[in-house]
Enzyme design. Structure first.
Site, short mmCIF file in Angstrom:
data_model
loop_
_atom_site.label_atom_id
_atom_site.label_comp_id
_atom_site.label_asym_id
_atom_site.label_seq_id
_atom_site.Cartn_x
_atom_site.Cartn_y
_atom_site.Cartn_z
N THR A 100 1.07 -1.43 0.13
CA THR A 100 -0.44 0.02 -0.04
C THR A 100 1.02 1.14 0.04
O THR A 100 1.77 1.96 1.36
CB THR A 100 -1.11 -0.03 1.71
OG1 THR A 100 -1.52 -1.33 1.24
CG2 THR A 100 -1.91 1.22 0.82
N LYS A 175 -8.53 -0.07 -2.44
CA LYS A 175 -7.77 -0.57 -1.51
C LYS A 175 -7.37 1.29 -0.34
O LYS A 175 -8.30 0.66 0.96
CB LYS A 175 -6.41 -0.17 -1.58
CG LYS A 175 -5.52 -0.82 0.08
CD LYS A 175 -5.95 -2.22 0.16
CE LYS A 175 -5.18 -2.19 2.22
NZ LYS A 175 -4.19 -2.72 1.50
#
Length: 272
Positions: A100, A175
């Site tokens: 991420t 996400k």
């Protein structure tokens, strides 16, 4: 883009990476792994994976390389992005970014990789270590259609779902959207436990009520008992809280879209 004779590369064997790589090896995937701390690769070697001496060796022997690294700085170092070895490492290879980072970083990384003839796929995952160990992650994919088609089947042992989100950086935006919901969910659960505790209610009964109702989830079933026990310890083999993607992801999301910072601050501080 990929040959069956080449092992799949996997770089980054932290909390999630180790579990994901183990799942691949146990499914029969031929894997070549590397981690900055070599001791973290020992469990993979015992499971049947090959361990590279250097990150460069992974790119030299693999045409598809998964990266599960903590941030953009770690990715840039592994790719030698600002150095002379960058083109040699990524040209003709598919780089699958599973961590991420900020969407802006990912967009720029894709441009750099494609500029030297490489292929790039965003593939951040939703799920923690337990789902990773069980092959129950949910992957969000973004990038060139052919690159996704090349990488997607390789994710099957790790993921129960792989969803195509469009061009980069849509997978990371998705996400971060999921992370925002998760942070809201856990914060709300912490508030509920605190409220019940302050009013002298039976907290085990609170958990029973939550589990019996429509708001029950894997998250509430796992987190509520920990909140009641005031168990804020890091689970075995996990990194410290400030290194987790959720915390960093919240900061990225708050910075990029002005999300209230209270959503990603330590919820315990609100109850002191």
């Amino acid at each position: 883009m990929m040959g069956a004779t080449h092992p799949i590369g996997f770089i980054g064997l932290g909390t999630m990476g180790e579990a994901m790589a183990l799942t691949l090896v146990k499914a029969g995937t031929r894997l070549l792994v590397w981690n900055r701390t070599r001791a973290r690769a020992e469990i993979l070697a015992a499971a049947g994976a090959d361990v590279a001496r250097e990150a460069a060796d992974v790119f030299a022997h693999s045409t598809t390389v998964f990266l599960m690294l903590v941030d953009g700085g770690a990715i840039d170092t592994v790719l030698d992005r600002s150095g002379t070895a960058f083109a040699a490492r990524v040209t003709g290879r598919t780089v699958v970014h599973m961590g991420t980072t900020s969407p802006a970083y990912s967009r720029e990384l894709e441009a750099d990789i494609r500029s030297v003839g490489g292929y790039y796929v965003e593939a951040p995952v939703s799920g923690s270590r337990k789902p990773a160990e069980a092959g129950q992650l949910v992957a969000m994919l973004a990038g060139d259609r052919d690159a996704i088609a090349n990488a997607r089947p390789l994710l099957t042992p790790m993921c129960r779902e792989t969803l195509i989100c469009g061009p980069v950086p849509n997978a990371l935006l998705m996400k971060l959207s999921v992370n925002l919901f998760l942070m809201s969910l856990v914060t709300g659960l912490a508030e509920a436990v605190h409220f019940a505790d302050r009013h002298g209610l039976n907290l085990n009964q609170l958990v029973a009520v939550l589990n019996a109702g429509p708001m029950a989830s894997d998250v509430s079933r796992e987190k509520a008992p920990k909140l009641i026990a005031r168990d804020f310890a890091v689970r075995p083999r996990e990194q410290p809280p400030h290194r987790r993607s959720g915390s960093r992801g919240g900061r990225r999301l708050a910075t990029a879209r002005c999300v209230p910072r209270a959503l990603w601050r330590d919820p315990r501080a609100r109850f002191r």
